[in-house]
Each structure stands twice: as C-alpha cells, then as structure tokens.
Motif scaffolding. Structure first.
Motif, PDB file in Angstrom:
ATOM      1  N   UNK A  12     -10.045  11.653   2.394  1.00 49.84           N
ATOM      2  CA  UNK A  12     -10.115  10.191   2.335  1.00 49.84           C
ATOM      3  C   UNK A  12     -10.985   9.577   3.433  1.00 49.84           C
ATOM      4  N   UNK A  13     -10.954  10.156   4.625  1.00 53.20           N
ATOM      5  CA  UNK A  13     -11.571   9.495   5.776  1.00 53.20           C
ATOM      6  C   UNK A  13     -12.716  10.271   6.422  1.00 53.20           C
ATOM      7  N   UNK A  14     -12.978  11.478   5.969  1.00 55.00           N
ATOM      8  CA  UNK A  14     -14.117  12.218   6.494  1.00 55.00           C
ATOM      9  C   UNK A  14     -13.746  13.345   7.441  1.00 55.00           C
ATOM     10  N   UNK A  67     -13.428  20.660   7.285  1.00 52.66           N
ATOM     11  CA  UNK A  67     -14.060  21.159   6.054  1.00 52.66           C
ATOM     12  C   UNK A  67     -13.726  20.253   4.868  1.00 52.66           C
ATOM     13  N   UNK A  68     -12.481  19.792   4.778  1.00 51.97           N
ATOM     14  CA  UNK A  68     -12.102  18.882   3.685  1.00 51.97           C
ATOM     15  C   UNK A  68     -12.934  17.605   3.726  1.00 51.97           C
ATOM     16  N   UNK A  69     -13.228  17.125   4.919  1.00 51.30           N
ATOM     17  CA  UNK A  69     -14.080  15.952   5.043  1.00 51.30           C
ATOM     18  C   UNK A  69     -15.496  16.211   4.563  1.00 51.30           C
ATOM     19  N   UNK A  70     -15.966  17.435   4.769  1.00 52.78           N
ATOM     20  CA  UNK A  70     -17.324  17.779   4.330  1.00 52.78           C
ATOM     21  C   UNK A  70     -17.424  17.936   2.812  1.00 52.78           C
ATOM     22  N   UNK A  71     -16.355  18.373   2.173  1.00 55.10           N
ATOM     23  CA  UNK A  71     -16.408  18.633   0.724  1.00 55.10           C
ATOM     24  C   UNK A  71     -15.820  17.494  -0.109  1.00 55.10           C
ATOM     25  N   UNK A  72     -15.544  16.373   0.507  1.00 53.64           N
ATOM     26  CA  UNK A  72     -14.836  15.297  -0.193  1.00 53.64           C
ATOM     27  C   UNK A  72     -15.618  14.684  -1.346  1.00 53.64           C
ATOM     28  N   UNK A  73     -16.908  14.836  -1.384  1.00 57.04           N
ATOM     29  CA  UNK A  73     -17.717  14.262  -2.475  1.00 57.04           C
ATOM     30  C   UNK A  73     -18.056  15.276  -3.558  1.00 57.04           C
ATOM     31  N   UNK A  74     -17.435  16.439  -3.548  1.00 54.93           N
ATOM     32  CA  UNK A  74     -17.759  17.484  -4.521  1.00 54.93           C
ATOM     33  C   UNK A  74     -16.980  17.380  -5.830  1.00 54.93           C
ATOM     34  N   UNK A  75     -16.136  16.387  -5.964  1.00 49.96           N
ATOM     35  CA  UNK A  75     -15.385  16.162  -7.193  1.00 49.96           C
ATOM     36  C   UNK A  75     -14.483  17.341  -7.574  1.00 49.96           C
ATOM     37  N   UNK A  83      -3.364  16.531   6.691  1.00 48.00           N
ATOM     38  CA  UNK A  83      -4.695  16.933   7.168  1.00 48.00           C
ATOM     39  C   UNK A  83      -5.701  16.968   6.029  1.00 48.00           C
ATOM     40  N   UNK A  84      -5.316  17.566   4.918  1.00 48.42           N
ATOM     41  CA  UNK A  84      -6.236  17.665   3.778  1.00 48.42           C
ATOM     42  C   UNK A  84      -6.524  16.286   3.205  1.00 48.42           C
ATOM     43  N   UNK A  85      -5.492  15.459   3.036  1.00 46.01           N
ATOM     44  CA  UNK A  85      -5.713  14.109   2.511  1.00 46.01           C
ATOM     45  C   UNK A  85      -6.568  13.272   3.454  1.00 46.01           C
ATOM     46  N   UNK A 133      -5.384  18.919  -5.903  1.00 45.06           N
ATOM     47  CA  UNK A 133      -4.479  20.047  -6.146  1.00 45.06           C
ATOM     48  C   UNK A 133      -5.174  21.368  -5.847  1.00 45.06           C
ATOM     49  N   UNK A 134      -6.382  21.558  -6.379  1.00 44.04           N
ATOM     50  CA  UNK A 134      -7.110  22.817  -6.164  1.00 44.04           C
ATOM     51  C   UNK A 134      -7.472  22.998  -4.686  1.00 44.04           C
ATOM     52  N   UNK A 135      -7.933  21.930  -4.057  1.00 45.36           N
ATOM     53  CA  UNK A 135      -8.305  22.019  -2.643  1.00 45.36           C
ATOM     54  C   UNK A 135      -7.081  22.354  -1.795  1.00 45.36           C
ATOM     55  N   UNK A 136      -5.975  21.664  -2.037  1.00 42.94           N
ATOM     56  CA  UNK A 136      -4.763  21.887  -1.252  1.00 42.94           C
ATOM     57  C   UNK A 136      -4.225  23.294  -1.389  1.00 42.94           C
TER      58      UNK A 136
END
Length: 195
Positions: A87-89, A128-136, A81-83, A140-143
């Motif tokens: 990766x896809x939004x 939420x992961x899709x929304x923050x994917x461009x935050x660099x 789910x996080x990946x 590891x930290x996100x997961x």
C-alpha cells in the motif's frame, strides 16, 4: 424516618446527576476521538494505515505471556508488513517490518537474541513488497509466498540460534497454516478497505 429517607433520596439523585454528567463527558470524548480518527484517516491516510497496522501487529503476540502455551504461529506483523509494503511502498514496508516485529516481541515479553533474525527478514520482505506492488499479483499469493519463504529460510536459522526443534517445527507448521488462512480471508479485505 422521613428525614433520613429524604437525605438518602437526595444523595441518590445527586449521584445519578453526577453519573449522567460523567457519562455525557465520556460520550463527548468518544465522539471527539472518533472524529479525529476519521479526520486523520481522510487527511493523512498513509499515516493512519501505517500506525493502524503497526498497532495490530504489535499486540498480536501478547498471548505469549502465557508461558505454558507453545509458540503458535499466530501473529499479524507479517500481514502488516506485506500490506504496508503493497500500500505505501518499499521504505515504509521496510520500516513496518522492523517496528512491528520488534514491538510484537517486546510486548509479548519474549525479545531474545533470535528476534533479530525475524526483524531483518520482515524488513527485507516489506521492502520487496513495496517494489512489486505494481505487478498486479494478488495479496493472497504474495502473502502466502512470503510466509512460506520466510519459514523456509528462517526456521533453520532459528534452530541454529538455539530454538528447540519441537518449537521451531510447531511454529513453522502453525505459521504457514494460519498465514494461509489470514492471507486468504482477512488480508484481501483489509487491503481493499485501506487501498
């Protein structure tokens, strides 16, 4: 005696030819399947990524068919789910959260009323992961953040919905430990390969 021996040898030769033909057929099918998988990966990469991660997540809790085992925190739907979100939004992250959690529970044979808590939670996390994917921020930290957040919010909800205290705490501890391991080792590698 020679006549019988000749018949046996002819039968064995025919059988070997049949086995050789069968083996070549299987090899040809395998080559075609590999070609199709590579083609889908190259042409329809998002489609491939989504369903590859969905497959891994869906089978990751099949060990739950062994009823005497405690509810370990090993699963791959959080990673998938996080990946997918990263990766896809957000929308595909949300869909991955719903489908991977549902199929993991379904294939484990343990789909119960409290599965809805996890399905909704991972759908929100995928979005939420899709929304923050461009935050660099590192995978590891996100997961690790989302696994700890998930357990902090859902463990009391699972407990209120009737899950035994020992099972809830055991799952919480093992899920966080295994999640830290997966997001420190496997998830970054998968992320870099699929990116």
């Amino acid at each position: 005696f020679i006549n019988i021996l000749t018949k046996v040898m002819n039968f064995k030769l025919r059988r070997l030819k049949h086995l050789k033909k069968e083996l070549l057929t299987k090899l040809a099918v395998l080559i075609i399947l590999v070609y199709i998988i590579v083609l889908v990966f190259l042409l329809y990469r998002p489609f491939f990524i989504f369903f590859f991660l969905l497959f891994l997540a869906s089978i990751s809790r099949m060990y739950n068919h062994i009823y005497w085992l405690p509810q370990l925190g090993f699963e791959l739907y959080s990673t998938a789910t996080i990946l997918t979100g990263l990766l896809l939004g957000p929308w595909l992250g949300l869909l991955q959260g719903i489908l991977s959690q549902f199929f993991a529970y379904f294939f484990s044979g343990k789909i119960k009323h409290y599965a809805l808590i996890g399905i909704i939670s991972w759908a929100i996390i995928g979005f939420i992961c899709g929304l923050i994917r461009n935050l660099n921020i590192s995978v590891t930290k996100i997961g690790i953040f989302f696994i700890v957040l998930y357990e902090g919010i859902t463990t009391p909800l699972f407990r209120l919905s009737g899950v035994r205290t020992f099972s809830a705490i055991f799952h919480l501890i093992t899920h966080i430990i295994i999640g830290i391991f997966l997001f420190s080792t496997l998830a970054p590698i998968l992320y870099n390969i699929l990116r």
